[in-house]
Design a protein around this motif. Sequence first.
Motif, short mmCIF file in Angstrom:
data_model
loop_
_atom_site.label_atom_id
_atom_site.label_comp_id
_atom_site.label_asym_id
_atom_site.label_seq_id
_atom_site.Cartn_x
_atom_site.Cartn_y
_atom_site.Cartn_z
N PHE A 1 0.82 -1.34 0.10
CA PHE A 1 -0.07 0.05 0.03
C PHE A 1 0.72 1.34 0.05
O PHE A 1 0.22 2.33 -0.35
CB PHE A 1 -1.01 -0.01 1.09
CG PHE A 1 -2.21 -0.88 0.95
CD1 PHE A 1 -3.06 -0.60 0.21
CD2 PHE A 1 -2.27 -1.99 1.47
CE1 PHE A 1 -4.32 -1.09 -0.06
CE2 PHE A 1 -3.24 -2.93 1.14
CZ PHE A 1 -4.55 -2.30 0.53
N ASN A 2 2.10 1.07 0.18
CA ASN A 2 2.94 2.24 0.19
C ASN A 2 3.08 2.83 -1.17
O ASN A 2 3.43 4.09 -1.50
CB ASN A 2 4.42 2.22 0.87
CG ASN A 2 4.41 2.03 2.35
OD1 ASN A 2 3.37 2.77 3.00
ND2 ASN A 2 5.43 1.76 2.92
N GLN A 3 2.89 1.80 -2.23
CA GLN A 3 2.99 2.19 -3.58
C GLN A 3 1.68 1.59 -4.23
O GLN A 3 1.93 0.75 -5.07
CB GLN A 3 4.13 1.65 -4.13
CG GLN A 3 5.73 1.95 -3.53
CD GLN A 3 6.48 1.43 -4.34
OE1 GLN A 3 7.12 1.82 -5.30
NE2 GLN A 3 7.33 0.60 -3.75
N ARG A 4 0.41 1.85 -3.64
CA ARG A 4 -0.72 1.22 -4.15
C ARG A 4 -1.09 1.25 -5.38
O ARG A 4 -2.04 0.58 -6.11
CB ARG A 4 -2.05 1.71 -3.26
CG ARG A 4 -2.00 3.29 -3.26
CD ARG A 4 -3.14 3.43 -2.22
NE ARG A 4 -4.67 2.99 -2.23
CZ ARG A 4 -5.28 2.62 -1.46
NH1 ARG A 4 -4.96 2.84 -0.16
NH2 ARG A 4 -6.58 2.10 -1.64
N ARG A 5 -0.62 2.43 -6.35
CA ARG A 5 -0.88 2.64 -7.63
C ARG A 5 -0.11 1.73 -8.44
O ARG A 5 -0.26 1.42 -9.76
CB ARG A 5 -0.73 4.09 -8.10
CG ARG A 5 -1.40 4.88 -7.39
CD ARG A 5 -1.50 6.53 -8.10
NE ARG A 5 -2.28 7.25 -7.28
CZ ARG A 5 -2.10 8.60 -7.82
NH1 ARG A 5 -1.38 9.03 -8.37
NH2 ARG A 5 -3.10 9.58 -7.16
N LYS A 6 1.05 1.10 -8.01
CA LYS A 6 1.91 0.08 -8.82
C LYS A 6 1.21 -1.24 -8.75
O LYS A 6 0.65 -1.85 -7.75
CB LYS A 6 3.39 -0.03 -8.26
CG LYS A 6 3.99 1.42 -8.47
CD LYS A 6 5.64 1.00 -8.10
CE LYS A 6 6.43 2.51 -8.51
NZ LYS A 6 7.69 2.08 -7.92
N MET A 7 1.67 -2.05 -9.79
CA MET A 7 1.10 -3.39 -9.78
C MET A 7 2.07 -3.99 -8.73
O MET A 7 3.16 -3.78 -8.36
CB MET A 7 1.72 -4.13 -11.00
CG MET A 7 0.80 -3.55 -12.13
SD MET A 7 1.31 -4.25 -14.00
CE MET A 7 0.25 -3.30 -15.14
N LEU A 8 1.43 -5.16 -8.06
CA LEU A 8 2.22 -5.85 -7.00
C LEU A 8 3.57 -6.25 -7.30
O LEU A 8 4.47 -6.28 -6.33
CB LEU A 8 1.40 -6.87 -6.32
CG LEU A 8 0.11 -6.10 -5.76
CD1 LEU A 8 -0.64 -7.52 -5.22
CD2 LEU A 8 0.52 -5.56 -4.20
N ARG A 9 3.71 -6.57 -8.55
CA ARG A 9 5.04 -7.16 -9.03
C ARG A 9 6.15 -6.10 -8.70
O ARG A 9 7.23 -6.55 -8.43
CB ARG A 9 5.20 -7.82 -10.16
CG ARG A 9 5.00 -6.92 -11.45
CD ARG A 9 4.77 -7.86 -12.60
NE ARG A 9 4.35 -6.75 -13.78
CZ ARG A 9 4.13 -7.17 -14.94
NH1 ARG A 9 3.81 -8.67 -15.04
NH2 ARG A 9 3.99 -6.51 -16.01
N ALA A 10 5.67 -4.83 -8.94
CA ALA A 10 6.69 -3.88 -8.78
C ALA A 10 6.79 -3.26 -7.67
O ALA A 10 7.65 -3.00 -6.68
CB ALA A 10 6.29 -2.61 -9.79
N ALA A 11 5.37 -3.27 -6.65
CA ALA A 11 5.55 -2.82 -5.43
C ALA A 11 6.39 -3.73 -4.46
O ALA A 11 6.74 -3.13 -3.33
CB ALA A 11 3.92 -2.56 -4.84
#
Length: 283
Positions: free
Chosen positions: A229-239
Amino acid sequence: MRALEDLPPLAKVIAAHGLSARKSLGQNFLLDLNLTSKIARQAGDLGGCDVLEIGPGPGGLTRGLLMEGARHVLAIEKDSRCLPALQEIAEAAPGRLTVLNADALDLDPLAHLTPPIRVVSNLPYNVGTELLIRWLTPPEWPPFWQSLTLMFQREVAERIVAQPGGKAYGRLALLAQWRALPRIVMHLPPGAFTPPPKVSSAVVHLTALPEPRYPADPKILERVVARAFNQRRKMLRAALKGAAPDIEDRLLSAGIKPTDRAETVSLEQFCALARRMPGGVEA
């Protein structure tokens, strides 16, 4: 000695003791004793229970808790100006109210409470979320409390009960719903308070579950959810890149598409992923 029902209206108490609400303490006083009694009733049958109340202020909710039959109320109040008003309530309910002049963030209340314990509070806005997180993340589970009945800003309340797919869904929803059953039980407009806040409020009732809904190591789950959720706009493979070298495989084995974003992933899926992360039981 006055009985509880014979105490003066809260507006008179505030005037008599000069208790203007202080923004620095997150204070907004709820003066309608019908409303404070209604909030107390949302906590269920208080007979035979000790109740922890944070930030009682002039004691409107405190009165409601005592009149609804709480065995004992421990009220923790940081603002020493409120102590004389609370003392009047203690005298009207002999042996049933203990008031501590302290910061709730610095105090362990358990030395003053006897199980079963419920927490009922109109939480000061500036410490409400931090206290909730502490109560949801004790070293051992089940926690010391049976239930939490807490007032928050409406936005925070909606985050606690949010479901996947919306902007309100995030770390707070997952933390609350993993180990408790939360639901919004009341809404209050700004005009119910003195002074009126700029936002609406809501009361959330959380019932502690005997064990978490799905198995997972708490620390691993928190790390995974925080990263996601710190990078919630990113796809999970990137986050989650860097959390494990083969993160895509771990996501797939947990039933999560690597192209999914955090706000679409369910609590059950996050727990499954936590079990598959380094240190997890299925890693």
